[in-house]
Design an enzyme around this catalytic site. Structure first.
Site, short mmCIF file in Angstrom:
data_model
loop_
_atom_site.label_atom_id
_atom_site.label_comp_id
_atom_site.label_asym_id
_atom_site.label_seq_id
_atom_site.Cartn_x
_atom_site.Cartn_y
_atom_site.Cartn_z
N GLU A 133 0.68 -1.24 0.04
CA GLU A 133 0.00 -0.10 0.24
C GLU A 133 0.70 1.25 -0.01
O GLU A 133 0.70 2.11 0.88
CB GLU A 133 -1.09 0.09 1.15
CG GLU A 133 -1.99 -1.10 1.32
CD GLU A 133 -2.83 -0.97 2.40
OE1 GLU A 133 -2.86 -0.27 3.31
OE2 GLU A 133 -3.72 -1.94 2.46
N GLU A 156 -6.09 -8.54 1.16
CA GLU A 156 -6.64 -8.04 2.48
C GLU A 156 -8.12 -7.59 2.40
O GLU A 156 -8.65 -7.16 1.26
CB GLU A 156 -5.75 -6.87 2.96
CG GLU A 156 -4.54 -7.30 3.49
CD GLU A 156 -3.65 -5.70 4.21
OE1 GLU A 156 -4.58 -5.11 4.85
OE2 GLU A 156 -2.73 -5.68 4.13
C1 BG6 Z 1 -4.10 -2.06 5.56
C2 BG6 Z 1 -2.72 -2.41 5.93
O1 BG6 Z 1 -4.41 -0.71 5.14
O2 BG6 Z 1 -5.10 -1.95 6.81
C3 BG6 Z 1 -2.60 -3.26 7.09
O3 BG6 Z 1 -2.09 -2.92 5.03
C4 BG6 Z 1 -3.68 -2.85 8.46
O4 BG6 Z 1 -1.47 -3.24 7.96
C5 BG6 Z 1 -5.04 -2.79 7.60
O5 BG6 Z 1 -3.82 -3.37 9.53
C6 BG6 Z 1 -6.21 -2.19 8.68
O6 BG6 Z 1 -5.81 -0.97 9.29
P1 BG6 Z 1 -5.91 -0.68 10.71
O7 BG6 Z 1 -5.68 0.66 10.84
O8 BG6 Z 1 -7.26 -1.03 11.21
O9 BG6 Z 1 -5.01 -1.60 11.59
#
Ligand code: BG6
Length: 464
Positions: free
Chosen positions: A160, A361
């Site tokens: 990202e 993700e």
């Molecule tokens: C993504 C990242 O943007 O979002 C992760 O690659 C991150 O590292 C995930 O954990 C969720 O975001 P957050 O802020 O809830 O941890």
């Protein structure tokens, strides 16, 4: 409709959010270890889920879950404590053991080269603003491709870069001035091009992809200027990155944005050829939500009225301003939930690049509760995942080449800026923000649901 037997099921994590052991066995510090924290009440990354010491147990659980791929990142500072220079053999050995453990259970590692944790020593010389960091990244990528390339076929570049630059304060703990930010953009993307090149040269049958966070941007109304706002934010947030990765060019809307902001990017002699000659094999996409923007009309109101967690950073006078989408629900952490938006995002992306896609993700951050008898009833997560997977099936039916799904996250981890209370995993890690307890692992209801899904290639109707 079921998923094809060849569809790849996975689960994802990153190094700094899970490993802990932040100074063990020669590891150098990273920007995630040193970044100023805005809230000292939440867990930091020093111990995290202690995956560094629990990797065998965690991978065994993942094997029981049935995943075919495990997406994790290598901590660059374990391999090169100072980002470049001498290799730390203990770091090489650690990931070798992790890879061996995966392969023992027939789980394919899918490795992200860097997930937000730049070695601090490189940050000290200017981080991604300094081309020396590209040189160090090339050397690091070459080292890990050579070390693990005979066993690891799936690689991801830099996690990202788009979100890292847009939300710099939250992820890196500092704001980068605009001109510097977009020079960093160029350097990150050039570093990625080297990763494509080196992977193809050094890893036999290796496949590599970029891994941006894609949130399709909607116009708030049918007003033509709101549509313009969405066009610009889509370009600046999403397509500028993937157009560079997949087409090897700056897109015109993004170039116009840079021109209007008076930003000029410095190219090195080798960049043009590198951009145009090296491409990914697939696109990996992280998807949580969609965004909605309007054309800002009143500069004085720019910091008002934006209460959408994911939109709060969207305030770019003259271009776009984030607004809450009244048609969509939000999660406990104020993130908009838009499963149908996932289908549209997949279709848009596939139509634009014609490359196979894997979701690396997608998931729901929630305040899970461990019951007295060791259960976690996370029906809300099952609902979230089911709804998104239904839209994956719809996208596949519409012609999108989606070949895998690796949600966030395999085990509970420390959220980027909201601690361990915001949990994503199929596997619960028993610790609180401040109390480590035994860090014992428990299977959530979503674990059994996902296990069944993988066994049947079909979204289970029952929740438990
Ligand atoms: C993504 C990242 O943007 O979002 C992760 O690659 C991150 O590292 C995930 O954990 C969720 O975001 P957050 O802020 O809830 O941890």
């Amino acid at each position: 409709m079921n998923f094809q037997k060849t569809f790849l099921w996975g689960a994802s994590i990153s190094a700094h959010q899970t490993e802990g052991a932040y100074k063990s066995d020669g590891k150098g510090l990273t920007v995630q270890d040193t970044r100023p924290r805005d809230n000292h009440e939440i867990a930091d990354f020093t111990i995290a889920s202690d995956h560094y010491h629990h990797y065998k147990k965690d991978i065994k659980l993942l094997a029981e879950l049935g995943v075919e791929i495990f997406r994790f990142s290598i901590s660059w500072a374990r391999i090169f404590p100072l980002g470049s220079g001498a290799v730390n053999q203990s770091g090489i050995d650690h990931y070798q053991k992790v890879i061996d453990e995966c392969l023992r259970y027939n789980i394919q590692p899918m490795i992200t080269l860097n997930h937000f944790d730049l070695p601090q020593a490189l940050e000290d010389i200017g981080g991604w603003s300094n081309r020396e960091t590209i040189t160090a990244f090339k050397n690091y990528a070459k080292t890990v491709f050579k070390a693990y390339g005979n066993q690891v076929k799936y690689w991801l570049t830099i996690n990202e870069p788009n979100v890292m630059l847009l939300v710099d304060q939250k992820i890196l703990g500092k704001q980068i001035p605009l001109q510097e930010k977009y020079q960093q953009f160029h350097h990150l993307m050039i570093a990625e091009k080297y990763a494509f090149k080196l992977c193809h040269e050094l890893v036999e049958n290796g496949q590599i992809g970029p891994v941006p966070n894609i949130s399709l941007v909607y116009p708030a109304t049918s007003k033509p200027l709101d549509n313009q706002a969405a066009l610009y934010f889509n370009s600046v947030r999403n397509w500028a990155y993937l157009d560079f990765s997949c087409f090897g060019r700056y897109n015109t809307v993004f170039k116009d944005y840079l021109k209007q902001k008076d930003i000029s990017i410095t190219f090195a002699a080798e960049d043009e050829a590198l951009m145009k000659e090296n491409f990914p094999d697939f696109v990996a996409m992280n998807f949580y939500t969609t965004m909605t923007v309007e054309k800002p009309t009143d500069k004085n109101k720019m910091s008002e009225g934006i209460n959408d967690q994911q939109s709060e950073d969207i305030m770019d006078w003259g271009f776009y301003k984030g607004v809450t989408n009244p048609h969509l629900k939000k999660n406990q952490f104020n993130w908009t939930i838009d499963p149908e938006g996932l289908k549209t995002t997949l279709q848009t992306l596939y139509d634009r690049y014609h490359l196979p896609i894997i979701i690396t993700e997608n998931g729901l951050g929630a305040k899970d509760q461990l019951t007295e008898n060791g259960k976690i009833h996370d029906d809300y997560r099952i609902d979230y995942l089911s709804q998104h997977l239904e839209q994956c099936l719809n996208a596949i039916q519409s012609g999108v080449d989606l070949f895998g799904y690796s949600p966030w996250s395999a085990i509970d981890l420390i959220s980027v800026h909201e601690g361990i209370s915001k949990r994503y995993g199929f596997i619960y890690v028993d610790r609180t923000e401040k109390e480590l307890k035994q860090l014992k692992r428990y299977k959530k209801d979503s674990f059994f649901w996902y296990q069944k899904l993988i066994q049947t290639n079909k979204i289970p109707l029952e929740r438990r």
